[in-house]
Write an enzyme that holds these catalytic residues in place. Structure first.
Site, mmCIF file in Angstrom:
data_model
loop_
_atom_site.group_PDB
_atom_site.id
_atom_site.type_symbol
_atom_site.label_atom_id
_atom_site.label_comp_id
_atom_site.label_asym_id
_atom_site.label_seq_id
_atom_site.Cartn_x
_atom_site.Cartn_y
_atom_site.Cartn_z
ATOM 1 N N LYS A 1 27.091 8.824 13.221
ATOM 2 C CA LYS A 1 27.698 6.771 12.663
ATOM 3 C C LYS A 1 29.412 7.687 11.921
ATOM 4 O O LYS A 1 29.822 7.152 12.908
ATOM 5 C CB LYS A 1 26.690 6.548 11.680
ATOM 6 C CG LYS A 1 27.478 5.332 11.401
ATOM 7 C CD LYS A 1 26.963 4.270 10.590
ATOM 8 C CE LYS A 1 27.234 4.631 8.983
ATOM 9 N NZ LYS A 1 28.636 3.579 9.082
ATOM 10 N N ASN A 2 29.441 8.074 11.108
ATOM 11 C CA ASN A 2 30.737 8.156 10.537
ATOM 12 C C ASN A 2 31.517 9.007 11.361
ATOM 13 O O ASN A 2 32.554 8.879 11.010
ATOM 14 C CB ASN A 2 30.715 8.253 9.088
ATOM 15 C CG ASN A 2 29.888 7.475 8.757
ATOM 16 O OD1 ASN A 2 30.102 6.293 8.947
ATOM 17 N ND2 ASN A 2 29.715 8.067 7.174
ATOM 18 N N ARG B 1 33.051 -3.027 8.375
ATOM 19 C CA ARG B 1 34.735 -2.260 7.987
ATOM 20 C C ARG B 1 35.581 -1.361 9.239
ATOM 21 O O ARG B 1 36.377 -1.333 8.883
ATOM 22 C CB ARG B 1 34.332 -2.514 6.562
ATOM 23 C CG ARG B 1 35.955 -1.524 5.690
ATOM 24 C CD ARG B 1 35.318 -0.962 4.576
ATOM 25 N NE ARG B 1 36.393 -0.247 4.358
ATOM 26 C CZ ARG B 1 38.165 -0.565 3.950
ATOM 27 N NH1 ARG B 1 37.267 -1.862 3.097
ATOM 28 N NH2 ARG B 1 38.159 -0.273 3.248
ATOM 29 N N ASP C 1 27.031 8.536 -0.139
ATOM 30 C CA ASP C 1 25.956 7.602 0.631
ATOM 31 C C ASP C 1 24.916 8.763 1.229
ATOM 32 O O ASP C 1 23.850 8.310 1.660
ATOM 33 C CB ASP C 1 26.863 8.624 1.838
ATOM 34 C CG ASP C 1 27.818 7.406 2.908
ATOM 35 O OD1 ASP C 1 28.236 6.056 2.161
ATOM 36 O OD2 ASP C 1 28.482 7.768 3.737
ATOM 37 N N ILE D 1 32.991 6.852 -6.462
ATOM 38 C CA ILE D 1 33.730 5.945 -5.462
ATOM 39 C C ILE D 1 33.926 4.737 -4.983
ATOM 40 O O ILE D 1 34.100 3.620 -4.784
ATOM 41 C CB ILE D 1 33.055 6.927 -3.947
ATOM 42 C CG1 ILE D 1 32.857 7.866 -4.460
ATOM 43 C CG2 ILE D 1 33.796 6.190 -2.384
ATOM 44 C CD1 ILE D 1 34.306 8.688 -4.045
ATOM 45 N N ARG E 1 22.305 -0.495 11.564
ATOM 46 C CA ARG E 1 23.214 0.470 11.494
ATOM 47 C C ARG E 1 24.394 1.449 11.471
ATOM 48 O O ARG E 1 24.742 2.200 12.433
ATOM 49 C CB ARG E 1 24.159 -0.689 10.599
ATOM 50 C CG ARG E 1 23.858 -2.332 10.103
ATOM 51 C CD ARG E 1 24.745 -2.390 9.413
ATOM 52 N NE ARG E 1 26.681 -2.039 9.434
ATOM 53 C CZ ARG E 1 27.548 -1.773 8.256
ATOM 54 N NH1 ARG E 1 26.969 -2.779 6.950
ATOM 55 N NH2 ARG E 1 28.680 -1.380 8.125
HETATM 56 C C1 UD1 Z 1 33.885 5.911 4.621
HETATM 57 C C2 UD1 Z 1 32.113 6.213 4.915
HETATM 58 C C3 UD1 Z 1 31.055 5.471 3.839
HETATM 59 C C4 UD1 Z 1 31.015 6.391 2.838
HETATM 60 C C5 UD1 Z 1 32.412 6.046 2.631
HETATM 61 C C6 UD1 Z 1 32.889 7.152 1.253
HETATM 62 C C7 UD1 Z 1 32.702 5.764 7.664
HETATM 63 C C8 UD1 Z 1 32.711 4.736 8.710
HETATM 64 N N1 UD1 Z 1 32.060 5.200 6.143
HETATM 65 O O1 UD1 Z 1 33.857 4.118 4.224
HETATM 66 O O2 UD1 Z 1 30.032 5.530 4.795
HETATM 67 O O3 UD1 Z 1 30.494 5.703 1.920
HETATM 68 O O4 UD1 Z 1 34.051 6.962 3.265
HETATM 69 O O5 UD1 Z 1 32.547 8.013 1.243
HETATM 70 O O6 UD1 Z 1 33.617 6.372 7.471
HETATM 71 N N2 UD1 Z 1 39.737 1.924 -0.433
HETATM 72 C C9 UD1 Z 1 41.121 1.372 -1.280
HETATM 73 N N3 UD1 Z 1 41.690 1.676 -0.833
HETATM 74 C C10 UD1 Z 1 42.047 1.371 0.354
HETATM 75 C C11 UD1 Z 1 40.874 1.956 0.931
HETATM 76 C C12 UD1 Z 1 39.654 2.728 -0.190
HETATM 77 O O7 UD1 Z 1 40.748 1.589 -2.794
HETATM 78 O O8 UD1 Z 1 42.926 1.978 1.091
HETATM 79 C C13 UD1 Z 1 39.204 2.552 -2.359
HETATM 80 C C14 UD1 Z 1 37.093 1.836 -1.951
HETATM 81 O O9 UD1 Z 1 37.721 0.788 -1.790
HETATM 82 C C15 UD1 Z 1 36.313 2.692 -2.125
HETATM 83 C C16 UD1 Z 1 37.037 4.324 -1.980
HETATM 84 O O10 UD1 Z 1 38.611 4.114 -2.055
HETATM 85 O O11 UD1 Z 1 36.197 2.430 -3.632
HETATM 86 C C17 UD1 Z 1 36.260 4.990 -1.248
HETATM 87 O O12 UD1 Z 1 36.814 3.944 0.644
HETATM 88 P P1 UD1 Z 1 37.311 4.735 2.276
HETATM 89 O O13 UD1 Z 1 37.039 6.921 1.400
HETATM 90 O O14 UD1 Z 1 38.385 4.581 1.986
HETATM 91 O O15 UD1 Z 1 35.841 5.140 1.960
HETATM 92 P P2 UD1 Z 1 35.429 4.403 3.907
HETATM 93 O O16 UD1 Z 1 36.559 5.177 4.938
HETATM 94 O O17 UD1 Z 1 35.792 3.163 3.817
#
Ligand code: UD1
Length: 418
Positions: free
Chosen positions: A22-23, A93, A305, A327, A397
Site C-alpha cells: 500500500k505505502n 493523509r 507499522d 515515531i 484501508r
Molecule cells: C508513512 C506511512 C505510514 C508509516 C509512517 C512512518 C505511507 C502512506 N504511510 O507515513 O504507514 O507509519 O510513514 O513509517 O507511506 N512529521 C512531521 N512533519 C512533517 C512530516 C512528518 O513532524 O512534515 C512527523 C509525523 O508527525 C510523524 C513522523 O514525522 O510523527 C513520521 O511521519 P512520516 O515519516 O512523514 O510518515 P508518513 O509519510 O505520514
C-alpha cells in the site's frame, strides 16, 4: 459498518501470498501526475486507500483503467484541476502527496492540510519547508496549502526528521526542477527506493534512494513507464506474527527478508523459528514468546507499522516486554483493547510494559486505526473463544481480503456485513 468475528485457538498452516505494498503503491499512483505519458503499475492491491487515491486523481482529470486484477494503467495527459479537497485529504493523509507532482508539472497546487489523526498530530512542515527551498511560494489559507512556482529550482534540502511522505513529495517535485537537488537525512524505506525506481523508469535522474542522501538531477519532462509494486512488508510481517501467535507453520510467499531485517531479528529473539527460503519466509511458532525490548525507529529500525501486531504477540509472552514508540505520539490505542482480551499492559508515556499472560480470552473490541485493527484480529486468532472486532473499515484501508487470506490458512474468521 462491518465486523470481523474470529474464533481463536486454531493453528494456521499453509502458504499465503503477500499483496503489493500500500505505502509504495500510493506514491506511485500519484507519480503518474508528473507525465502526460501512460504509467502502468502491476501488483497494485485492491484497498480502500487505493480507491481514495484514484478518486482524487480522477477528480483532477487523470484517466485510469484496471487492465486486469492488480494491473492499473494511469494517464495524466489532461489535468483539469490542481486541488485536493479537505474531504479526501482528511480521510487519507497520503493524498497530500499530489502537492509535489502538481507543483512541479503545472506550477501550482491547492491541497488541504491533513489535520491530525487518531495516532498523532502529523504536521506537514517538513514537506512545505522543502518545497520552499525548491523555490515554491507557499501560503496557508482557509485550511489549504496554496503553492506556486514558475519552475522549481534544484536546492540542498536537509530534513529535520527522515519523514517518509516528505521525502517522497520532495523527490517527485525535484524530478522536474531546474538543476540538482540533494535531500539529506532522507527516509530510507524500501517504498522510497521503489518510487525512485519508477521515477527513473519515467526518465528521472535519481541516485542514492535507500540511503540518507538522495540526489536528483532535474529533467525537462518525464514519460510513461511500466513498474511492478514491491510486496507489502507490513502485510508480510503481519502474516509472520499470525503464524507465530497461533503456533502454526506458514510460508509467506513474497515476503522479503531484506525489507524486514530488524523485525525478523526481534521475532527470532522471541524464540520464533523464522527461515528465509526461495521466494519468501517460513515461520514456525514455538509457543509462548520470550519477552523482548522494542523501540520503533525510521527504517531500517523496527517499523512503527508492525508495533501493534508485535504487541499482540508479546501479550502472550513468557516474561516482560518493553515497547517504546518513537515515531508517533499516540500509537498505543490498541493497548486498551488488548487489555479487554485479558492482556497485562501498562502505559507510561511512549512506553508500554507488557507482562505476558498464558491465555487471552475473546471479547468484543473496537478498532481505532489500521494497524491497531489487525493487532486485535491477531490476538483474536490466539484467544480462547470469540473475538468480535468492530469498525473494521480501518482494516480495509490497508489489508487486501485479509479474512479470506487468514481463512485459507485454517483460521475460523468471518466478516459480518452490517
Ligand atoms: C508513512 C506511512 C505510514 C508509516 C509512517 C512512518 C505511507 C502512506 N504511510 O507515513 O504507514 O507509519 O510513514 O513509517 O507511506 N512529521 C512531521 N512533519 C512533517 C512530516 C512528518 O513532524 O512534515 C512527523 C509525523 O508527525 C510523524 C513522523 O514525522 O510523527 C513520521 O511521519 P512520516 O515519516 O512523514 O510518515 P508518513 O509519510 O505520514
Amino acid at each position: 459498518m462491518d465486523k470481523i468475528v474470529v474464533r481463536g485457538g486454531v493453528s494456521l498452516h499453509g502458504e499465503i501470498t503477500v499483496s503489493g505494498a500500500k505505502n509504495a503503491a500510493l506514491p506511485l499512483v500519484f507519480a503518474s501526475l508528473l507525465t502526460d505519458g501512460e504509467c502502468t503499475l502491476q501488483r497494485v492491491p485492491h484497498l480502500v486507500d487505493i480507491r481514495t487515491a484514484l478518486r482524487l486523481l480522477r477528480d483532477l482529470g487523470v484517466q485510469y483503467d484496471w487492465l486486469s486484477d492488480n494491473h492499473l494503467a494511469l494517464c495524466a495527459r489532461t489535468v483539469r484541476h490542481y486541488e485536493a479537497p479537505y474531504a479526501l485529504v482528511k480521510t487519507m493523509r497520503a493524498s497530500f502527496l499530489v502537492l509535489g507532482p502538481l507543483l512541479a508539472r503545472f506550477g501550482r497546487a491547492r491541497v488541504s492540510t491533513p489535520g491530525g489523526c487518531a495516532i498523532g498530530a502529523r504536521p506537514v512542515n517538513i514537506h512545505l519547508d522543502g518545497l520552499q527551498r525548491l523555490g515554491a511560494s507557499i501560503r496557508l489559507h482557509h485550511g489549504y496549502v496554496e503553492a506556486q512556482a514558475k519552475r522549481l529550482r534544484g536546492a540542498y534540502i536537509p530534513l529535520d526528521f527522515p519523514s517518509v511522505g516528505a521525502t517522497e513529495n520532495l523527490m517527485m517535485a525535484a524530478t522536474l526542477a531546474d538543476g540538482t537537488t540533494v535531500i539529506d537525512n532522507a527516509a530510507r524505506e524500501p517504498e522510497i527506493e521503489d518510487l525512485a525506481t519508477m521515477l527513473n523508469a519515467m526518465g528521472a535522474r535519481i541516485t542514492g534512494a535507500g540511503t540518507p542522501t538522495i540526489t536528483i538531477d532535474g529533467v525537462d519532462s518525464l514519460h510513461g513507464a511500466v513498474h511492478e509494486v514491491i510486496p507489502d512488508r507490513v502485510e508480510a510481517g503481519t502474516f509472520l506474527i499470525a503464524g507465530a501467535i497461533t503456533s502454526g507453520d506458514l510460508f509467506v510467499r513474497g515476503a522479503r527478508a531484506d525489507h524486514l531485517t530488524t523485525f525478523l531479528a526481534k521475532l527470532r529473539e522471541t524464540g520464533t523459528h523464522v527461515e528465509e527460503q526461495a521466494g519468501g519466509i517460513r515461520v514456525v511458532g514455538t509457543g509462548r514468546p520470550s519477552g523482548v525490548e522494542i523501540i520503533t525507529r525510521p527504517y531500517p529500525g523496527f517499523p512503527t507499522d508492525l508495533q501493534a501486531q508485535t504487541m499482540a504477540f508479546l501479550c502472550l509472552g513468557d516474561g516482560r516486554s518493553v515497547i517504546t514508540e518513537t515515531i508517533f505520539e499516540n500509537r498505543f490505542l490498541h493497548a486498551q483493547e488488548l487489555v479487554r482480551l485479558g492482556a497485562d499492559i501498562r502505559l507510561a508515556g511512549n512506553t508500554a510494559i507488557v507482562h505476558g499472560v498464558a491465555m487471552l480470552s475473546g471479547a468484543p473490541v473496537m478498532a481505532t486505526d489500521l494497524r491497531a485493527s489487525v493487532s486485535l484480529i491477531l490476538a483474536g486468532l490466539a484467544a480462547d473463544g470469540i473475538t468480535e472486532v468492530s469498525r473494521v473499515y480501518h482494516l480495509d484501508r490497508g489489508y487486501e481480503r485479509i479474512e479470506e487470506k487468514l481463512a485459507s490458512l485454517g483460521a475460523d474468521i468471518r466478516r459480518i456485513k452490517e
